[in-house]
Design a protein around this motif. Structure first.
Motif, PDB file in Angstrom:
ATOM      1  N   ARG A  86       0.835  -1.208   0.000  1.00  0.00           N
ATOM      2  CA  ARG A  86       0.000   0.000   0.000  1.00  0.00           C
ATOM      3  C   ARG A  86       0.868   1.256   0.000  1.00  0.00           C
ATOM      4  O   ARG A  86       0.607   2.210  -0.736  1.00  0.00           O
ATOM      5  N   TYR A  87       1.919   1.279   0.826  1.00  0.00           N
ATOM      6  CA  TYR A  87       2.701   2.506   0.992  1.00  0.00           C
ATOM      7  C   TYR A  87       3.971   2.532   0.148  1.00  0.00           C
ATOM      8  O   TYR A  87       4.547   3.605  -0.055  1.00  0.00           O
ATOM      9  N   LYS A  88       4.431   1.366  -0.314  1.00  0.00           N
ATOM     10  CA  LYS A  88       5.656   1.283  -1.113  1.00  0.00           C
ATOM     11  C   LYS A  88       6.757   2.178  -0.533  1.00  0.00           C
ATOM     12  O   LYS A  88       7.218   3.131  -1.164  1.00  0.00           O
ATOM     13  N   PRO A  89       7.177   1.891   0.682  1.00  0.00           N
ATOM     14  CA  PRO A  89       8.148   2.750   1.377  1.00  0.00           C
ATOM     15  C   PRO A  89       9.538   2.692   0.754  1.00  0.00           C
ATOM     16  O   PRO A  89       9.898   1.714   0.082  1.00  0.00           O
ATOM     17  N   LYS A  90      10.303   3.736   1.008  1.00  0.00           N
ATOM     18  CA  LYS A  90      11.693   3.755   0.569  1.00  0.00           C
ATOM     19  C   LYS A  90      12.596   3.066   1.592  1.00  0.00           C
ATOM     20  O   LYS A  90      13.678   2.593   1.258  1.00  0.00           O
ATOM     21  N   ALA A  91      12.129   3.047   2.850  1.00  0.00           N
ATOM     22  CA  ALA A  91      12.929   2.408   3.903  1.00  0.00           C
ATOM     23  C   ALA A  91      12.014   1.803   4.961  1.00  0.00           C
ATOM     24  O   ALA A  91      10.934   2.334   5.239  1.00  0.00           O
ATOM     25  N   ILE A  92      12.461   0.688   5.544  1.00  0.00           N
ATOM     26  CA  ILE A  92      11.771   0.029   6.653  1.00  0.00           C
ATOM     27  C   ILE A  92      12.717   0.057   7.841  1.00  0.00           C
ATOM     28  O   ILE A  92      13.888  -0.316   7.716  1.00  0.00           O
ATOM     29  N   ILE A  93      12.222   0.475   9.000  1.00  0.00           N
ATOM     30  CA  ILE A  93      13.057   0.506  10.201  1.00  0.00           C
ATOM     31  C   ILE A  93      12.416  -0.348  11.289  1.00  0.00           C
ATOM     32  O   ILE A  93      11.252  -0.144  11.656  1.00  0.00           O
ATOM     33  N   VAL A  94      13.190  -1.313  11.782  1.00  0.00           N
ATOM     34  CA  VAL A  94      12.728  -2.213  12.849  1.00  0.00           C
ATOM     35  C   VAL A  94      13.875  -2.373  13.848  1.00  0.00           C
ATOM     36  O   VAL A  94      14.980  -1.853  13.641  1.00  0.00           O
ATOM     37  N   ALA A  95      13.623  -3.106  14.938  1.00  0.00           N
ATOM     38  CA  ALA A  95      14.651  -3.299  15.961  1.00  0.00           C
ATOM     39  C   ALA A  95      15.544  -4.509  15.681  1.00  0.00           C
ATOM     40  O   ALA A  95      16.620  -4.617  16.258  1.00  0.00           O
ATOM     41  N   ASN A  96      15.105  -5.433  14.822  1.00  0.00           N
ATOM     42  CA  ASN A  96      15.912  -6.614  14.527  1.00  0.00           C
ATOM     43  C   ASN A  96      15.350  -7.316  13.295  1.00  0.00           C
ATOM     44  O   ASN A  96      14.256  -6.985  12.833  1.00  0.00           O
ATOM     45  N   ASP A  97      16.073  -8.281  12.780  1.00  0.00           N
ATOM     46  CA  ASP A  97      15.567  -9.085  11.657  1.00  0.00           C
ATOM     47  C   ASP A  97      15.478 -10.563  12.054  1.00  0.00           C
ATOM     48  O   ASP A  97      15.754 -11.455  11.254  1.00  0.00           O
ATOM     49  N   LEU A  98      15.046 -10.798  13.311  1.00  0.00           N
ATOM     50  CA  LEU A  98      15.016 -12.155  13.863  1.00  0.00           C
ATOM     51  C   LEU A  98      13.615 -12.708  14.085  1.00  0.00           C
ATOM     52  O   LEU A  98      13.447 -13.914  14.217  1.00  0.00           O
ATOM     53  N   TYR A  99      12.603 -11.832  14.158  1.00  0.00           N
ATOM     54  CA  TYR A  99      11.260 -12.263  14.530  1.00  0.00           C
ATOM     55  C   TYR A  99      10.316 -12.220  13.327  1.00  0.00           C
ATOM     56  O   TYR A  99      10.607 -11.614  12.298  1.00  0.00           O
ATOM     57  N   LEU A 100       9.170 -12.888  13.483  1.00  0.00           N
ATOM     58  CA  LEU A 100       8.276 -13.130  12.352  1.00  0.00           C
ATOM     59  C   LEU A 100       7.879 -11.854  11.606  1.00  0.00           C
ATOM     60  O   LEU A 100       8.049 -11.772  10.386  1.00  0.00           O
ATOM     61  N   LYS A 110      11.777  -6.115  -0.006  1.00  0.00           N
ATOM     62  CA  LYS A 110      12.693  -6.364  -1.124  1.00  0.00           C
ATOM     63  C   LYS A 110      11.979  -6.294  -2.468  1.00  0.00           C
ATOM     64  O   LYS A 110      12.556  -5.896  -3.481  1.00  0.00           O
ATOM     65  N   LYS A 111      10.700  -6.667  -2.469  1.00  0.00           N
ATOM     66  CA  LYS A 111       9.930  -6.687  -3.721  1.00  0.00           C
ATOM     67  C   LYS A 111       9.650  -5.286  -4.251  1.00  0.00           C
ATOM     68  O   LYS A 111       9.386  -5.116  -5.438  1.00  0.00           O
ATOM     69  N   VAL A 112       9.674  -4.280  -3.357  1.00  0.00           N
ATOM     70  CA  VAL A 112       9.421  -2.906  -3.806  1.00  0.00           C
ATOM     71  C   VAL A 112      10.691  -2.069  -3.780  1.00  0.00           C
ATOM     72  O   VAL A 112      10.647  -0.850  -3.968  1.00  0.00           O
ATOM     73  N   GLY A 113      11.823  -2.722  -3.548  1.00  0.00           N
ATOM     74  CA  GLY A 113      13.104  -2.023  -3.603  1.00  0.00           C
ATOM     75  C   GLY A 113      13.415  -1.148  -2.420  1.00  0.00           C
ATOM     76  O   GLY A 113      14.211  -0.201  -2.528  1.00  0.00           O
ATOM     77  N   ALA A 114      12.814  -1.429  -1.253  1.00  0.00           N
ATOM     78  CA  ALA A 114      13.061  -0.604  -0.068  1.00  0.00           C
ATOM     79  C   ALA A 114      14.361  -1.011   0.624  1.00  0.00           C
ATOM     80  O   ALA A 114      14.854  -2.135   0.467  1.00  0.00           O
ATOM     81  N   VAL A 115      14.922  -0.084   1.391  1.00  0.00           N
ATOM     82  CA  VAL A 115      16.099  -0.363   2.199  1.00  0.00           C
ATOM     83  C   VAL A 115      15.645  -0.894   3.554  1.00  0.00           C
ATOM     84  O   VAL A 115      14.806  -0.279   4.219  1.00  0.00           O
ATOM     85  N   ASN A 116      16.199  -2.027   3.971  1.00  0.00           N
ATOM     86  CA  ASN A 116      15.841  -2.639   5.258  1.00  0.00           C
ATOM     87  C   ASN A 116      16.878  -2.272   6.313  1.00  0.00           C
ATOM     88  O   ASN A 116      18.058  -2.622   6.172  1.00  0.00           O
ATOM     89  N   ILE A 117      16.445  -1.579   7.367  1.00  0.00           N
ATOM     90  CA  ILE A 117      17.373  -1.126   8.408  1.00  0.00           C
ATOM     91  C   ILE A 117      16.934  -1.664   9.766  1.00  0.00           C
ATOM     92  O   ILE A 117      15.793  -1.462  10.183  1.00  0.00           O
ATOM     93  N   ALA A 118      17.839  -2.354  10.440  1.00  0.00           N
ATOM     94  CA  ALA A 118      17.603  -2.821  11.809  1.00  0.00           C
ATOM     95  C   ALA A 118      18.398  -1.924  12.747  1.00  0.00           C
ATOM     96  O   ALA A 118      19.618  -1.788  12.591  1.00  0.00           O
ATOM     97  N   ILE A 119      17.703  -1.284  13.682  1.00  0.00           N
ATOM     98  CA  ILE A 119      18.340  -0.339  14.601  1.00  0.00           C
ATOM     99  C   ILE A 119      18.447  -0.964  15.987  1.00  0.00           C
ATOM    100  O   ILE A 119      17.444  -1.428  16.543  1.00  0.00           O
ATOM    101  N   GLN A 120      19.629  -0.962  16.558  1.00  0.00           N
ATOM    102  CA  GLN A 120      19.834  -1.548  17.881  1.00  0.00           C
ATOM    103  C   GLN A 120      18.989  -0.822  18.908  1.00  0.00           C
ATOM    104  O   GLN A 120      19.011   0.400  19.006  1.00  0.00           O
ATOM    105  N   ALA A 121      18.243  -1.596  19.700  1.00  0.00           N
ATOM    106  CA  ALA A 121      17.365  -1.016  20.716  1.00  0.00           C
ATOM    107  C   ALA A 121      17.809  -1.340  22.139  1.00  0.00           C
ATOM    108  O   ALA A 121      17.363  -0.700  23.082  1.00  0.00           O
TER     109      ALA A 121
END
Length: 435
Positions: A86-100, A110-121
């Motif tokens: 729906r939003y086709k974001p340029k970037a996704i920000i989450v705390a980790n890439d370990l959970y569902l 990845k399908k919409v070409g966004a940058v995936n960023i995991a920020i240490q919390a």
């Protein structure tokens, strides 16, 4: 457009909200939010503080305990697809890439070409120690003691392998998706965030950079982004000042004591087992010592949100003295950091709040206690701004100095490393993607 996920509410309130504040000042942001406490929710809805925040979408990965894992799995997969497309974001920000939910988000991004960023919390664990500590605890508490310890450890590891296969393989297959391949696993206690679909993994400083790298995160993914208490300190000062108006004004000085999470067992570094009863007796002795040295002070105890035996602890610890009070579960611990005259972490002292306090209140005495030489108990040894205490005698000496005003703290050097703020990080990530 940026999609931002709160992750665990406590992590959002203590750290990630600062990154959201920075981003929403310049970018349109959609917040994917777990259920927040009322105060934090009202702050986030303040358009003056978060002008770019366009929408808040509820997520129930961590705050919907009644729903079955299979049901949550379906809902999280559906929601990830919906918001990404729906939003086709340029970037996704989450705390980790370990959970569902994070993995579903990153996969769709990845399908919409966004940058995936995991920020240490939160601070990371030292390589190997956390896994050993948790595995030993389960072997002692979950399995019959008459079984040989090596057998119990192997049974725990086997159960973890089955759990890993179910979580990272069968759950996505149940949504007609491929398994989540990767070298990290929060079930196997292996690796770190940043080893899966994150394009970048931020860390607080060079110390954390070294730990993440040693744990297996590719160095090309690692970026130093300081805690927002350094990059947006004014926001956090104002964020925490409002609820102070609702707190009782303390006429006497205050010692804030932080209890660790819902720990059922512990181990000394020689692997000697520490039972719950032994740990509670240790806490009582340390609190009694503090009360005897600081007789006119109020001792406020903060519990971890994961604490399950709150009422029992309240009864046991408040019986020490009328001046010892345990705050309500999920109470405003960050707020009490402001009014505390000393901050003490009871063993095993692992609370990230000690780290946060050392950044926000660098002049305050902050003590991390490890009198029993526990496994993981030396987490804050040689940590800038935190005094690591290994005996009751030393604790008594330091508390007397604090009481008399003669305590001399070695001031930490709060030099900022890496990117200046989250906006600079986003600009860099988007620029690199276009190359």
């Amino acid at each position: 457009m940026i999609l931002f996920y709160t992750s665990v509410p406590r992590s959002f309130r203590t750290t990630l909200i600062g990154h959201l504040y920075e981003l929403a000042s310049q970018y349109p942001v959609v917040l994917l939010s777990e259920k927040l406490d009322q105060f934090t929710e009202e702050i986030v809805k303040n358009k003056k503080l978060f002008p770019g925040l366009e929408k808040i979408i509820p997520v129930h990965q961590h705050t919907e305990e009644k729903a079955s894992l299979l049901r949550r799995n379906r809902e999280l997969s559906r929601l990830a697809k919906e918001v990404i497309h729906r939003y086709k974001p340029k970037a996704i920000i989450v705390a980790n890439d370990l959970y569902l939910f994070e993995m579903y988000l990153f996969r769709e991004a990845k399908k919409v070409g966004a940058v995936n960023i995991a920020i240490q919390a939160a601070l990371s664990a030292f390589p190997g120690q956390s896994a050993k500590w948790i595995t030993l605890g389960e072997a002692h508490l979950r399995l019959p003691r008459f079984l040989p310890l090596p057998l119990r450890l192997n049974l725990i590891k086997t159960r973890r392998l089955i759990g890993h296969f179910f979580y990272y393989w069968l759950l996505p297959l149940a949504n007609f998706q491929g398994p989540f391949f990767g070298k990290s696993s929060h079930i196997l206690l292996k690796g770190e965030s940043g080893m899966r679909d994150a394009s970048y993994q931020t860390v607080f400083n060079k110390r954390e950079w070294d730990i993440y790298s040693k744990n297996g995160v590719p160095e090309k993914k690692l970026i130093i982004l300081p805690h927002p208490l350094l990059t947006s300190k004014k926001f956090f000062d104002n964020f925490l000042s409002s609820p102070l108006q609702t707190l009782p004004r303390e006429k006497q000085k205050v010692a804030l004591v932080l209890l660790p999470g819902d720990i059922e067992a512990g181990f000394r570094r020689n692997l000697f087992f520490i039972s719950n009863e032994r740990r509670l007796n240790s806490w009582r002795a340390l609190l009694q010592l503090a009360q005897s040295v600081l007789p006119d002070w109020k001792i406020i105890i903060s519990t971890h949100p994961a604490t399950k035996n709150y009422e029992f602890l309240k009864q046991e610890l408040e019986s020490i003295s009328p001046k010892v009070k345990i705050m309500e579960l999920n109470g405003p611990t960050e707020t009490y950091l402001n009014v505390a005259d000393v901050i003490i972490g009871l063993p095993p002292s692992l609370s990230t709040l000690l780290f946060a306090a050392s950044l926000q209140y660098p002049k305050k005495p902050i003590l991390s206690l490890d009198p029993n030489r526990e496994l993981m108990g030396d987490y804050y040894k040689d940590f800038p701004g935190i005094d690591y205490v290994t005996s009751k005698i030393t604790l008594e000496e330091k508390l007397k100095l604090i009481r008399s005003g003669k305590y001399k703290k070695q001031m930490p050097k709060l030099t900022q490393e890496g990117f200046k703020n989250t906006i600079e990080l986003i600009q860099y990530a988007l620029k690199e993607k276009t190359k």
